[in-house]
Design a protein around this motif. Structure first.
Motif, PDB file in Angstrom:
ATOM      1  N   GLY A 161       0.813  -1.208   0.000  1.00 18.82           N
ATOM      2  CA  GLY A 161       0.000   0.000   0.000  1.00 18.82           C
ATOM      3  C   GLY A 161       0.846   1.257   0.000  1.00 18.82           C
ATOM      4  O   GLY A 161       0.524   2.240  -0.678  1.00 18.82           O
ATOM      5  N   VAL A 162       1.950   1.242   0.754  1.00 18.21           N
ATOM      6  CA  VAL A 162       2.851   2.393   0.782  1.00 18.21           C
ATOM      7  C   VAL A 162       3.465   2.622  -0.596  1.00 18.21           C
ATOM      8  O   VAL A 162       3.567   3.759  -1.067  1.00 18.21           O
ATOM      9  N   ILE A 163       3.865   1.539  -1.252  1.00 17.69           N
ATOM     10  CA  ILE A 163       4.503   1.677  -2.568  1.00 17.69           C
ATOM     11  C   ILE A 163       3.486   2.073  -3.634  1.00 17.69           C
ATOM     12  O   ILE A 163       3.732   2.995  -4.429  1.00 17.69           O
ATOM     13  N   LEU A 164       2.335   1.413  -3.650  1.00 12.91           N
ATOM     14  CA  LEU A 164       1.347   1.686  -4.690  1.00 12.91           C
ATOM     15  C   LEU A 164       0.751   3.085  -4.573  1.00 12.91           C
ATOM     16  O   LEU A 164       0.425   3.711  -5.588  1.00 12.91           O
ATOM     17  N   SER A 165       0.609   3.564  -3.348  1.00 16.09           N
ATOM     18  CA  SER A 165      -0.001   4.880  -3.139  1.00 16.09           C
ATOM     19  C   SER A 165       1.038   5.984  -3.030  1.00 16.09           C
ATOM     20  O   SER A 165       0.703   7.098  -2.605  1.00 16.09           O
ATOM     21  N   SER A 166       2.285   5.702  -3.393  1.00 21.25           N
ATOM     22  CA  SER A 166       3.342   6.708  -3.256  1.00 21.25           C
ATOM     23  C   SER A 166       3.027   8.014  -3.989  1.00 21.25           C
ATOM     24  O   SER A 166       3.335   9.095  -3.459  1.00 21.25           O
ATOM     25  N   PRO A 167       2.411   8.016  -5.182  1.00 20.02           N
ATOM     26  CA  PRO A 167       2.080   9.310  -5.794  1.00 20.02           C
ATOM     27  C   PRO A 167       1.127  10.135  -4.932  1.00 20.02           C
ATOM     28  O   PRO A 167       1.263  11.364  -4.859  1.00 20.02           O
ATOM     29  N   TRP A 168       0.213   9.451  -4.247  1.00 18.53           N
ATOM     30  CA  TRP A 168      -0.794  10.161  -3.450  1.00 18.53           C
ATOM     31  C   TRP A 168      -0.192  10.779  -2.183  1.00 18.53           C
ATOM     32  O   TRP A 168      -0.379  11.960  -1.919  1.00 18.53           O
ATOM     33  N   TRP A 169       0.551   9.953  -1.390  1.00 16.20           N
ATOM     34  CA  TRP A 169       1.070  10.521  -0.150  1.00 16.20           C
ATOM     35  C   TRP A 169       2.243  11.469  -0.396  1.00 16.20           C
ATOM     36  O   TRP A 169       2.494  12.366   0.417  1.00 16.20           O
ATOM     37  N   LEU A 170       2.933  11.323  -1.529  1.00  9.92           N
ATOM     38  CA  LEU A 170       3.952  12.316  -1.871  1.00  9.92           C
ATOM     39  C   LEU A 170       3.305  13.655  -2.227  1.00  9.92           C
ATOM     40  O   LEU A 170       3.833  14.723  -1.884  1.00  9.92           O
ATOM     41  N   TYR A 171       2.158  13.587  -2.880  1.00 15.10           N
ATOM     42  CA  TYR A 171       1.430  14.835  -3.165  1.00 15.10           C
ATOM     43  C   TYR A 171       0.985  15.512  -1.869  1.00 15.10           C
ATOM     44  O   TYR A 171       1.056  16.739  -1.744  1.00 15.10           O
ATOM     45  N   GLN A 172       0.511  14.727  -0.906  1.00 21.30           N
ATOM     46  CA  GLN A 172       0.090  15.299   0.366  1.00 21.30           C
ATOM     47  C   GLN A 172       1.258  15.972   1.073  1.00 21.30           C
ATOM     48  O   GLN A 172       1.096  17.034   1.701  1.00 21.30           O
ATOM     49  N   PHE A 173       2.435  15.381   0.999  1.00 21.18           N
ATOM     50  CA  PHE A 173       3.627  15.988   1.582  1.00 21.18           C
ATOM     51  C   PHE A 173       3.937  17.313   0.907  1.00 21.18           C
ATOM     52  O   PHE A 173       4.215  18.318   1.568  1.00 21.18           O
ATOM     53  N   TRP A 174       3.903  17.326  -0.417  1.00 24.04           N
ATOM     54  CA  TRP A 174       4.181  18.546  -1.164  1.00 24.04           C
ATOM     55  C   TRP A 174       3.156  19.631  -0.849  1.00 24.04           C
ATOM     56  O   TRP A 174       3.507  20.798  -0.650  1.00 24.04           O
ATOM     57  N   ALA A 175       1.885  19.258  -0.778  1.00 21.54           N
ATOM     58  CA  ALA A 175       0.832  20.235  -0.514  1.00 21.54           C
ATOM     59  C   ALA A 175       0.943  20.824   0.885  1.00 21.54           C
ATOM     60  O   ALA A 175       0.530  21.960   1.117  1.00 21.54           O
ATOM     61  N   PHE A 176       1.522  20.058   1.829  1.00 23.71           N
ATOM     62  CA  PHE A 176       1.655  20.573   3.195  1.00 23.71           C
ATOM     63  C   PHE A 176       2.801  21.578   3.313  1.00 23.71           C
ATOM     64  O   PHE A 176       2.658  22.617   3.965  1.00 23.71           O
ATOM     65  N   ILE A 177       3.949  21.278   2.692  1.00 24.73           N
ATOM     66  CA  ILE A 177       5.106  22.159   2.869  1.00 24.73           C
ATOM     67  C   ILE A 177       5.069  23.356   1.932  1.00 24.73           C
ATOM     68  O   ILE A 177       5.841  24.303   2.120  1.00 24.73           O
TER      69      ILE A 177
END
Length: 261
Positions: free
Chosen positions: A76-92
């Motif tokens: 799940g961490v690998i497959l959803s990497s585009p999603w949670w990386l976007y959340q990181f970018w949107a936060f900072i």
């Protein structure tokens, strides 16, 4: 933005990231069988080469079920990497203008392949690591590897490599957010190179230096590539500030020499 708003935004981004990982874990649940066969392939190869008993051992009644859940979350961490990386970018980078938000596509376009490339590099180094570590078993003995321990080892290895390959993207993201200047990254390049080689030496427990260099060199190249992007971005920002009659980000004006730090 006040601290309370930052914490609310962090909680919101964390929730959406966790939800994306959960959705990816559902998909990973159905991929457990082929993924587990690939995970145990290095161990089966070692057993075949040595003609001895080297196998994954499920100790408890619920171990197989627990392992399936952990593999699903890992996928799940690998497959959803585009999603949670976007959340990181949107936060900072919450203060970017609409034009600057176009950088989001560039961030994801670089972060996702780099994260996956780091995971693939760890997968490439995994057979050598398994071969070396199992070679220390005394002759005539069996090596029944605990399934949970082996999975934790593989997960830490792949996630560590994947996250280390994200370092350049984080550098650029912090630079674009106005937090990390290129001068700061330039000043610490020696430490970055040393840490890259120490990381490669620790995470690739093989006796040859070639594997260590093959792991450390891409990290160093990515670091200096990110440094170059930060330098270009800082120059563009300084030119825009000088055109507006403002000092550079380092405090100097157009009539003063640029300080080097």
């Amino acid at each position: 933005m006040p601290l309370r708003s930052h914490l609310r935004e962090l909680r919101r981004r964390f929730f959406w990231a966790a939800l994306g990982i959960a959705v990816g874990a559902v998909v990973g649940w159905f991929l457990f069988e082929p993924v587990f066969e690939a995970l145990q392939h290095p161990i089966l190869e070692v057993a075949k080469d040595r003609g001895s008993l080297v196998a994954i051992n499920f100790q408890g009644v619920a171990t197989a079920f627990d392992l399936k859940i952990k593999v699903s979350l890992f996928l799940g961490v690998i497959l959803s990497s585009p999603w949670w990386l976007y959340q990181f970018w949107a936060f900072i980078t919450p203060g970017l203008t609409r034009r600057e938000r176009v950088y989001t596509f560039g961030f994801l376009g670089a972060a996702v392949p780099l994260f996956l490339a780091g995971c693939l590099l760890a997968w490439w180094a995994l057979p050598n690591a398994v071969r070396l570590l199992t070679s220390m078993v005394p002759s005539g003995s069996t090596n029944l590897i605990d399934a949970q321990t082996y999975l934790s080892f593989v997960m830490r290895l792949m996630l560590a490599f994947g996250l280390s390959f994200l370092l350049p993207v984080v550098m650029v993201a912090l630079n674009f957010a106005g937090i990390g200047r290129a001068a700061t990254w330039r000043k610490g390049w020696r430490w970055a190179v040393m840490i890259a080689f120490v990381f490669a030496a620790v995470m690739t427990p093989t006796p040859d230096a070639i594997t260590m260099i093959a792991v450390a060199l891409p990290i160093c190249v990515l670091y200096f590539a990110a440094l170059g992007v930060c330098v270009l971005h800082d120059r563009r920002v300084d030119r825009a500030r000088l055109a507006a009659g403002l000092p550079r980000l380092d405090g100097t004006t157009a009539d003063e020499p640029r300080t080097r730090r």
